[in-house]
Design a protein around this motif. Structure first.
Motif, PDB file in Angstrom:
ATOM      1  N   ALA A   1       1.039  -1.202   0.018  1.00  0.00           N
ATOM      2  CA  ALA A   1       0.047  -0.001   0.027  1.00  0.00           C
ATOM      3  C   ALA A   1       0.850   1.282   0.028  1.00  0.00           C
ATOM      4  O   ALA A   1       0.600   2.222  -0.757  1.00  0.00           O
ATOM      5  CB  ALA A   1      -1.088  -0.047   1.456  1.00  0.00           C
ATOM      6  N   GLN A   2       1.937   1.279   0.892  1.00  0.00           N
ATOM      7  CA  GLN A   2       2.567   2.326   0.877  1.00  0.00           C
ATOM      8  C   GLN A   2       4.169   2.513   0.536  1.00  0.00           C
ATOM      9  O   GLN A   2       4.829   3.656   0.662  1.00  0.00           O
ATOM     10  CB  GLN A   2       2.433   3.066   2.411  1.00  0.00           C
ATOM     11  N   GLY A   3       4.808   1.263   0.231  1.00  0.00           N
ATOM     12  CA  GLY A   3       5.905   1.113  -0.284  1.00  0.00           C
ATOM     13  C   GLY A   3       7.122   0.917   0.862  1.00  0.00           C
ATOM     14  O   GLY A   3       8.158   0.493   0.387  1.00  0.00           O
ATOM     15  N   SER A   4       6.963   1.548   1.883  1.00  0.00           N
ATOM     16  CA  SER A   4       8.222   1.411   2.836  1.00  0.00           C
ATOM     17  C   SER A   4       8.195  -0.011   3.731  1.00  0.00           C
ATOM     18  O   SER A   4       7.094  -0.217   4.179  1.00  0.00           O
ATOM     19  CB  SER A   4       8.188   2.499   3.888  1.00  0.00           C
ATOM     20  N   GLY A   5       9.045  -0.837   3.400  1.00  0.00           N
ATOM     21  CA  GLY A   5       9.377  -2.025   4.342  1.00  0.00           C
ATOM     22  C   GLY A   5       9.236  -1.904   5.899  1.00  0.00           C
ATOM     23  O   GLY A   5       8.789  -2.501   6.693  1.00  0.00           O
ATOM     24  N   THR A   6      10.149  -0.730   6.109  1.00  0.00           N
ATOM     25  CA  THR A   6      10.155  -0.382   7.507  1.00  0.00           C
ATOM     26  C   THR A   6       8.887  -0.019   8.191  1.00  0.00           C
ATOM     27  O   THR A   6       8.571  -0.467   9.238  1.00  0.00           O
ATOM     28  CB  THR A   6      11.242   0.908   7.348  1.00  0.00           C
ATOM     29  N   VAL A   7       8.271   0.946   7.574  1.00  0.00           N
ATOM     30  CA  VAL A   7       6.808   1.275   7.950  1.00  0.00           C
ATOM     31  C   VAL A   7       5.891  -0.086   8.200  1.00  0.00           C
ATOM     32  O   VAL A   7       5.298  -0.036   9.065  1.00  0.00           O
ATOM     33  CB  VAL A   7       6.015   2.296   7.131  1.00  0.00           C
ATOM     34  N   ALA A   8       6.002  -0.905   7.119  1.00  0.00           N
ATOM     35  CA  ALA A   8       5.060  -2.087   7.040  1.00  0.00           C
ATOM     36  C   ALA A   8       5.602  -2.913   8.223  1.00  0.00           C
ATOM     37  O   ALA A   8       4.763  -3.684   9.086  1.00  0.00           O
ATOM     38  CB  ALA A   8       5.455  -3.042   5.915  1.00  0.00           C
ATOM     39  N   MET A   9       6.844  -3.205   8.695  1.00  0.00           N
ATOM     40  CA  MET A   9       7.406  -3.914  10.028  1.00  0.00           C
ATOM     41  C   MET A   9       6.831  -3.243  11.242  1.00  0.00           C
ATOM     42  O   MET A   9       6.283  -3.891  11.897  1.00  0.00           O
ATOM     43  CB  MET A   9       8.768  -4.050   9.773  1.00  0.00           C
ATOM     44  N   ILE A  10       7.071  -2.007  11.199  1.00  0.00           N
ATOM     45  CA  ILE A  10       6.427  -1.161  12.506  1.00  0.00           C
ATOM     46  C   ILE A  10       5.100  -1.442  12.600  1.00  0.00           C
ATOM     47  O   ILE A  10       4.771  -1.886  13.791  1.00  0.00           O
ATOM     48  CB  ILE A  10       6.942   0.082  12.348  1.00  0.00           C
ATOM     49  N   ALA A  11       4.364  -1.077  11.777  1.00  0.00           N
ATOM     50  CA  ALA A  11       2.835  -1.141  12.026  1.00  0.00           C
ATOM     51  C   ALA A  11       2.368  -2.514  12.333  1.00  0.00           C
ATOM     52  O   ALA A  11       1.511  -2.801  13.068  1.00  0.00           O
ATOM     53  CB  ALA A  11       2.087  -0.771  10.614  1.00  0.00           C
ATOM     54  N   SER A  12       2.897  -3.538  11.486  1.00  0.00           N
ATOM     55  CA  SER A  12       2.198  -5.009  11.419  1.00  0.00           C
ATOM     56  C   SER A  12       2.690  -5.569  12.886  1.00  0.00           C
ATOM     57  O   SER A  12       1.852  -6.310  13.553  1.00  0.00           O
ATOM     58  CB  SER A  12       2.787  -5.819  10.448  1.00  0.00           C
ATOM     59  N   SER A  13       3.814  -5.255  13.444  1.00  0.00           N
ATOM     60  CA  SER A  13       4.450  -5.745  14.585  1.00  0.00           C
ATOM     61  C   SER A  13       3.610  -5.127  15.858  1.00  0.00           C
ATOM     62  O   SER A  13       3.330  -5.808  17.028  1.00  0.00           O
ATOM     63  CB  SER A  13       5.772  -5.354  15.172  1.00  0.00           C
ATOM     64  N   SER A  14       3.181  -3.782  15.759  1.00  0.00           N
ATOM     65  CA  SER A  14       2.346  -3.421  16.827  1.00  0.00           C
ATOM     66  C   SER A  14       0.793  -3.941  16.730  1.00  0.00           C
ATOM     67  O   SER A  14       0.415  -4.239  18.086  1.00  0.00           O
ATOM     68  CB  SER A  14       2.114  -1.726  16.586  1.00  0.00           C
ATOM     69  N   ILE A  15       0.601  -4.268  15.615  1.00  0.00           N
ATOM     70  CA  ILE A  15      -0.704  -5.126  15.565  1.00  0.00           C
ATOM     71  C   ILE A  15      -0.629  -6.371  16.156  1.00  0.00           C
ATOM     72  O   ILE A  15      -1.641  -6.839  16.795  1.00  0.00           O
ATOM     73  CB  ILE A  15      -1.378  -5.123  14.434  1.00  0.00           C
TER      74      ILE A  15
END
Length: 453
Positions: A359-373
């Motif tokens: 959706a947004q391109g950044s692997g770092t953001v993807a890891m941060i958001a998914s780990s919080s969930i």
């Protein structure tokens, strides 16, 4: 409506769309976009944990920044030191020594394997784009010399680097995931290195097949003029990379096998101390290799700290956004649905990261958001039947999936390699999609065979 059981899903999807709009369409810097998204989630979450002496509205405005400070405090020092190690190794010629010796020992016939191994090793302390910038001139030079296999070299460089960038700290995404899930950093580093072996082998195999099916010529003028001519020895060059890994990993292994741990082992195995020693070794290598005095040396060291500052802001803001998503109760809701419909947590963790990445391109953001969930699910859902490091690996491989036009790595590979957008989609994007899926299958099989509970 704010009290609806499915309101957290709306907040998740709408905030994702907001991040995509702000970063992808309006070109707002990621740090600002992620803070705005965190504030957006806070203002639409009715049951926030109130800060001491604050009203709900003040909490909605202040809590994202509190979470930002918490995350930045956890990762700022390590990221700054990793940036120093990376730049010092590049400017001292240490990284080039590793590449040079691997190519010399393995031979020209195994150049793709050598480049893959270089990307795999150098991406432990060095960020993906820097590793690619370093190695692509060598790939171009080899392709011009042999007249073949250019695409294979490009995919080997990028594939080897992106795997460790996604599952091995101290790169920002894996570091934050480990902190969020409360995992021992040394154990995560060792597990990530082992878990990256099979996907890296698949990069070599798949890259060769893509190269045979779709051979591409060298069309770029990137040269090797920026290489350091006088290179340091191999052992000093390897020390800044392997010293932190050995110290942190040894401390973790001793913790696993012994009830009594010597205080000096705990001290040296602390991530801040171990990374500090690695940075010291890298700075000494730079000072000796370039003959720099004190003033010139610290001027060189200050440059990567400027880059690290931007990365810390982005990762801290991503942590704030992920934490605010966690406060919505999305973790509990997904956990309840997963239990009701018997959805396994590992593919769910992978899917969350892959969804954020696409959706947004950044692997770092993807890891941060998914780990919080996933953290919210672990707190309220049924207990895991396997070690949570498998969730870490699943999210790391999920963050590799679908690298396309909204991913900065896509453009790094495309522009530096001289590929068109269509060629990059058919080669780089296809390769990473397969690696993401292979990583998921590997993690699920390992969790079944070795649950480590």
């Amino acid at each position: 409506m704010l009290r609806s059981a499915y309101w957290p899903f709306f907040l998740l999807l709408s905030s994702m769309c907001l991040v995509v709009l702000l970063i992808g369409r309006l070109r707002i810097p990621p740090f600002i976009a992620l803070i705005i998204a965190a504030l957006f989630v806070g203002l639409l979450t009715p049951d926030l944990p109130l800060l001491t002496g604050q009203t709900w509205l003040n909490t909605a405005l202040e809590l994202p920044l509190v979470e930002f400070g918490t995350m930045a405090g956890k990762i700022a020092w390590v990221i700054a030191l990793a940036a120093v190690i990376g730049v010092a190794m590049l400017e001292s010629g240490g990284a080039q020594r590793i590449v040079h010796d691997l190519l010399r020992y393995l031979g020209e016939g195994k150049a793709a394997f050598a480049l893959l191994l270089c990307g795999f090793i150098l991406s432990i302390p060095v960020f993906f784009d820097t590793v690619f910038f370093l190695l692509i001139p060598l790939g171009i030079a080899l392709a011009r010399k042999t007249g073949k296999d250019y695409l294979w070299y490009v995919l080997a460089i990028g594939g080897g680097a992106v795997i460790n960038h996604s599952i091995v700290p101290p790169t920002p995404g894996p570091l934050i995931m480990a902190e969020t899930l409360g995992l021992d950093l040394g154990f995560v580093i060792l597990t990530g290195l082992v878990a990256g072996l099979i996907p890296s082998a698949m990069v070599w195999t798949i890259g060769r097949r893509i190269n045979r099916r779709m051979p591409l010529p060298v069309r770029t003028d990137v040269g090797v003029d920026n290489l350091v001519l006088v290179l340091p020895g191999l052992l000093p060059s390897l020390t800044p990379i392997f010293l932190p890994v050995v110290l942190i990993g040894s401390s973790s292994m001793i913790t696993l096998v012994s009830d009594t741990i010597p205080p000096w082992v705990v001290f040296l195995g602390n991530k801040n101390i171990a990374m500090g020693l690695g940075a010291f070794a890298a700075v000494v290598l730079l000072a000796k290799g370039r003959g720099l005095g004190r003033e010139a040396l610290w001027q060189r060291v200050s440059k990567p700290l400027e880059v690290a500052g931007v990365i810390i802001l982005i990762t801290g803001a991503g942590g704030a956004y992920g934490a605010m998503i966690g406060h919505t109760g999305i973790g509990q809701l997904i956990g309840m649905l997963a239990e009701r419909f018997h959805i396994h947590y590992i593919p769910l963790a992978w899917l969350l990261a892959a969804m954020f990445k696409t959706a947004q391109g950044s692997g770092t953001v993807a890891m941060i958001a998914s780990s919080s969930i996933m953290l919210g699910m672990l707190h309220t859902g049924p207990p895991l039947t396997f070690h949570p490091v498998y969730l870490f690996l699943a999210m790391g491989f999920g963050s590799v999936f679908i690298s396309w036009m909204n991913d900065s790595a896509f453009w790094v590979v495309s522009r530096m390699s001289g590929f068109s957008e269509k060629e990059t989609l058919k080669t780089w994007t296809f390769l990473l999609a397969l690696i993401g899926l292979i990583g998921l299958l590997q993690v699920m099989l390992a969790a079944w065979l070795f649950p480590m509970q």
